[in-house]
Design an enzyme around this catalytic site. Structure first.
Site, PDB file in Angstrom:
ATOM      1  N   HIS A  85       0.835  -1.208   0.000  1.00 17.63           N
ATOM      2  CA  HIS A  85       0.000   0.000   0.000  1.00 17.63           C
ATOM      3  C   HIS A  85       0.874   1.264   0.000  1.00 17.63           C
ATOM      4  O   HIS A  85       0.706   2.144  -0.842  1.00 17.63           O
ATOM      5  CB  HIS A  85      -0.913  -0.016   1.232  1.00 17.63           C
ATOM      6  CG  HIS A  85      -1.773   1.194   1.391  1.00 17.63           C
ATOM      7  ND1 HIS A  85      -3.100   1.228   1.017  1.00 17.63           N
ATOM      8  CD2 HIS A  85      -1.513   2.429   1.877  1.00 17.63           C
ATOM      9  CE1 HIS A  85      -3.604   2.426   1.256  1.00 17.63           C
ATOM     10  NE2 HIS A  85      -2.657   3.174   1.793  1.00 17.63           N
ATOM     11  N   GLU A  86       1.799   1.334   0.941  1.00 24.28           N
ATOM     12  CA  GLU A  86       2.648   2.526   1.022  1.00 24.28           C
ATOM     13  C   GLU A  86       3.532   2.647  -0.216  1.00 24.28           C
ATOM     14  O   GLU A  86       3.866   3.754  -0.651  1.00 24.28           O
ATOM     15  CB  GLU A  86       3.486   2.515   2.301  1.00 24.28           C
ATOM     16  CG  GLU A  86       2.677   2.492   3.605  1.00 24.28           C
ATOM     17  CD  GLU A  86       1.614   3.581   3.724  1.00 24.28           C
ATOM     18  OE1 GLU A  86       1.768   4.642   3.103  1.00 24.28           O
ATOM     19  OE2 GLU A  86       0.594   3.348   4.426  1.00 24.28           O
ATOM     20  N   HIS A 129       1.780   4.599  -2.826  1.00 22.71           N
ATOM     21  CA  HIS A 129       1.971   6.048  -2.638  1.00 22.71           C
ATOM     22  C   HIS A 129       3.366   6.465  -3.121  1.00 22.71           C
ATOM     23  O   HIS A 129       3.539   7.485  -3.779  1.00 22.71           O
ATOM     24  CB  HIS A 129       1.856   6.414  -1.153  1.00 22.71           C
ATOM     25  CG  HIS A 129       0.455   6.373  -0.612  1.00 22.71           C
ATOM     26  ND1 HIS A 129      -0.554   7.155  -1.103  1.00 22.71           N
ATOM     27  CD2 HIS A 129      -0.093   5.652   0.409  1.00 22.71           C
ATOM     28  CE1 HIS A 129      -1.678   6.930  -0.409  1.00 22.71           C
ATOM     29  NE2 HIS A 129      -1.427   6.012   0.505  1.00 22.71           N
ATOM     30  N   GLU A 187      -4.485   7.995  -2.914  1.00 25.65           N
ATOM     31  CA  GLU A 187      -5.006   6.739  -2.372  1.00 25.65           C
ATOM     32  C   GLU A 187      -5.378   5.769  -3.497  1.00 25.65           C
ATOM     33  O   GLU A 187      -5.312   4.554  -3.319  1.00 25.65           O
ATOM     34  CB  GLU A 187      -6.210   7.024  -1.469  1.00 25.65           C
ATOM     35  CG  GLU A 187      -6.647   5.848  -0.632  1.00 25.65           C
ATOM     36  CD  GLU A 187      -5.682   5.517   0.504  1.00 25.65           C
ATOM     37  OE1 GLU A 187      -4.698   6.260   0.722  1.00 25.65           O
ATOM     38  OE2 GLU A 187      -5.919   4.485   1.179  1.00 25.65           O
TER      39      GLU A 187
END
Lengths: 501, 501
Positions: A265-266, A269, A295
């Site tokens: 997830h990170e 980003h 996001e």
């Protein structure tokens, strides 16, 4: 033209100071010893004061006006025209806020972060409540200074998702709630054993988790020459320039998905930030354009890629050989089903894709009630728990697993949560377009070929930084504004398949 | 009085900005990915510019003048009087330097640090030479702005050791050189096998070294709630406030002393900073009073404590059981002798106590020649090597082990090295006084009782921060100014014993 260069130089100083504050915040959450908190608050207070003064100074205003004049008649699609446009938006936003308020918020939230971390560790809401009281009051002042037509939430949300309003959030939830609720209902009816995720709760050595996670994100395209990963209580991604993008993660020895999908997830980003055109480094156009688009990148990599069947066809044998004791009796399909188990649960960041947006809806309702004075800080835990019961049929056993679970309010970030649901919706809208543009995307993922997808995202989204708004990007890429249909189709198809609905 | 509070608030902002730059520098040397270098230079440039502007602004000057007036007639020994005195010294120093020069140095040295690290790694002086050329030029400008009566070195040294002059450095070396040279000569005549240090080059697992080092410094009094330890290419100590003091170290699996004594050395600095009175936090009087006094603390713990016989009587069994494979055949006395082996060598930070000051003398001579234009940057490696031959009878096989070994010049810190020798001398002057005040100091160390010594240092030195100058401290504690006699007695007695002279 020298007008642009002069403004760029001035705002480059603003950017450098803002990314300095970013380093201080990153350090606070990853390395700072407890004894550093008071000084950190003092540092962030003076830094935010000076940054704000520089942003709204008459010299900046004069340079901006000169650049606007020079931009008159320029192709609106040019970098210079976009730069001046975004600089004006930033200036107008900042100049509405008094410097003292900005500095006060920086100080209060720095101390509140420490208070929140302590309160959460002790599951003691009363340790955090006074800070939250203070923060809600300050954030109300921010909203009133920024201005709004009746609803404070509009002013706050606009900071994170330019142009979006609370009414849009309600419309968004109205559009996705029926399908979400129906899916949850159908899945719950299949019984808790329809998908077995007990295998994820076996023993997974932390160091091996870390090494596996780093190997995965290297394959996805994370550049460790221009970034790093550390540990933090609450995972996040900080970008200081496209050359220095840092993510954090956390580990649970007995719950594999926490670090694994948190890291992916990170990384989503981080890939966005590392992909911004270098010419925007240290510049007003650097960084992501909105939190919703940000996001969308993290959720795309975490869910549409990372929790997909082809992804695990590629990575599962390597995961299995990393943890032979825990996974030798599990095949890829069983693992794929396990990481997609749907179950009403207490913690947002561990929630599955189907129930996730209900966590956001809860927070959105809480925030609007707090801001409009319909709910007091004192009564907030009870309100939280009542909503958990209403949406999930669950009551948190303590506040650490309830109202204290998220870092956002301690940072003063009210009005932020809806961008998470927005990101989910955009991720599917983009992924569907990428599938159509790239042809065999599933096959590429299954073969471990992530470069085409990353290239598509770089080309269409990442490189542009803040040049285009979320809506402009979606129009350019898909020919449409925000569209919930691809997201609902994705959820229905994927979970219909897994649960045989 | 409100005049003091107003000035304190203003200079508190200056301190907060200065410690922010400290965090950026710490991060650069410990965590920053390579891609962050350009932005880091931009951050430090704008930060140094703003800090300097704030320091020398007319508002600061007005507040300072008002505080001086208010301090008139105050007990000069009071905190307020000392605060105003030191604030004036800082103001006068800063106001002599143009902001552009300060900002330029910040930018140039940030990039030079990266260039130095690369040049050292590749042992390629030509990669660093253009930066050094630039730095020498900038530092000359600094000296000329600060003003001096003929010798630029005076102005530069005064920044690190207020009041000390190049002539004092020469007098200091004149006082210690005969004994040092005679000792080295006598020791070399004993032959290379008089002390055997091969046992230190056995196999020492890094993780175990790290754990042992941390256990030692905890016993000495390092407070991990108010500090931390990381790895860096060049060990250092950074203090941001007494509540956040960070040290770094580096490891060599096949050379135990590097990390062990490096860690104790940096802990000496850290204990000083952690011991400054909390009321000085974020304040002009916070931090150490001079680099010479700072170094006296690091050398006292590293050498007079850490390389002493009683220290190893206390710690050796624990070290031995940490590394049973490498040390089971070695007793404490043999280990004590090994860590005190004297031998002319190439690397300053690994030099023994007897030859150490000759490394400083070499750098002092190089710096004065560079600053006065008697030596060019291009010819500096040859000059370095010639002096190594003259003082040590050695020629570095490459520049990494020669002129590129130290980080200081890349930081613009010319005029800094003599404070290391000064620290050696002060450490013995203080330790001798502590022995006399504490009675059985050796016995305390042998029993692992470090609290009395730390308490004595806190009471006499640490707590005062910048309130007293080095000379004032020495006068208060020992009744004398700087005195080389205790140091020479210490060296002669210790090495006379070890080498049977």
């Amino acid at each position: 033209m020298s007008e642009f260069e002069d403004l760029r130089k001035r705002l480059g100083e603003v950017s450098a100071l803002a990314s300095t504050a970013g380093i201080l915040e990153w350090d606070q959450q990853t390395h700072m010893p407890a004894g550093g908190a008071a000084n950190r608050a003092a540092q962030l207070e003076v830094l935010s004061k000076i940054t704000h003064e520089l942003s709204v100074s008459s010299k900046t205003e004069t340079l901006l006006a000169a650049a606007e004049k020079a931009a008159d008649g320029l192709d609106p699609d040019s970098d210079d025209a976009a730069f001046v446009r975004v600089a004006r938006r930033d200036f107008d936003h900042a100049s509405k806020l008094p410097t003292e308020l900005v500095a006060e918020i920086a100080k209060v939230t720095t101390l509140a972060h420490e208070a929140w971390a302590e309160a959460r560790a002790a599951s003691n809401y009363s340790k955090f409540a006074p800070c939250l009281e203070n923060i809600v009051d300050l954030v109300r002042q921010v909203a009133d200074h920024l201005g709004h037509s009746g609803e404070r939430y509009d002013a706050l949300l606009d900071q994170y998702e330019p142009g979006m309003k609370a009414a849009d959030v309600r419309a968004m939830f109205d559009a996705i709630k029926p399908t979400s609720v129906a899916l949850v209902k159908a899945i719950v009816e299949r019984g808790p054993d329809a998908v077995d995720d007990s295998i994820l709760k076996r023993d997974f050595d932390e160091a091996k988790q870390e090494a596996f996670g780093e190997a995965v994100i290297k394959e996805l395209g994370f550049d460790f020459e221009r970034g790093r990963q550390d540990r933090a209580v609450h995972p996040f991604c900080s970008s200081f320039t496209s050359g220095d993008v840092r993510i954090t993660t956390r580990f649970d020895k007995n719950f594999l998905p926490m670090a694994l999908f948190g890291t992916i997830h990170e990384t989503g980003h981080a890939l966005y930030e590392q992909g911004v055109a270098r010419r925007y480094d240290g510049n007003t156009l650097g960084g992501g354009t909105s939190l919703g688009v940000h996001e969308s990148q993290s959720r795309l990599w975490e869910n549409l890629v990372g929790r997909s069947r082809p992804f695990w066809k590629h990575f599962y044998s390597s995961l299995q050989s990393t943890f032979p004791e825990s996974l030798s009796d599990v095949d890829a399909e069983r693992f794929y089903r396990a990481v997609n188990k749907v179950e009403p649960s207490l913690i947002r960041v561990e929630a599955d894709e189907v129930t996730y947006n209900l966590h956001i809806l809860l927070r959105f309702e809480m925030e609007t009630d707090l801001l409009e004075g319909r709910l007091s800080v004192k009564d907030a835990p009870a309100a939280w728990n009542a909503k958990m019961q209403e949406y999930f049929g669950l009551t948190p056993p303590d506040d650490a697993q309830g109202i204290l679970q998220d870092v956002h309010w301690s940072m003063g970030s009210l009005g932020y949560f809806p961008t998470y649901s927005l990101g989910n919706i955009i991720s599917a809208q983009l992924f569907t377009q990428a599938q159509s543009d790239l042809g065999d995307l599933s096959g590429q993922i299954e073969r471990g070929e992530f470069a085409p997808l990353l290239g598509w995202l770089r080309e269409n989204i990442h490189q542009w930084g803040r040049k285009y708004t979320a809506t402009e990007l979606l129009q350019r890429i898909t020919g449409k504004a925000l569209d919930t249909a691809p997201y609902l189709q994705y959820l229905s198809a994927k979970y219909g398949d897994i649960y045989g609905l």
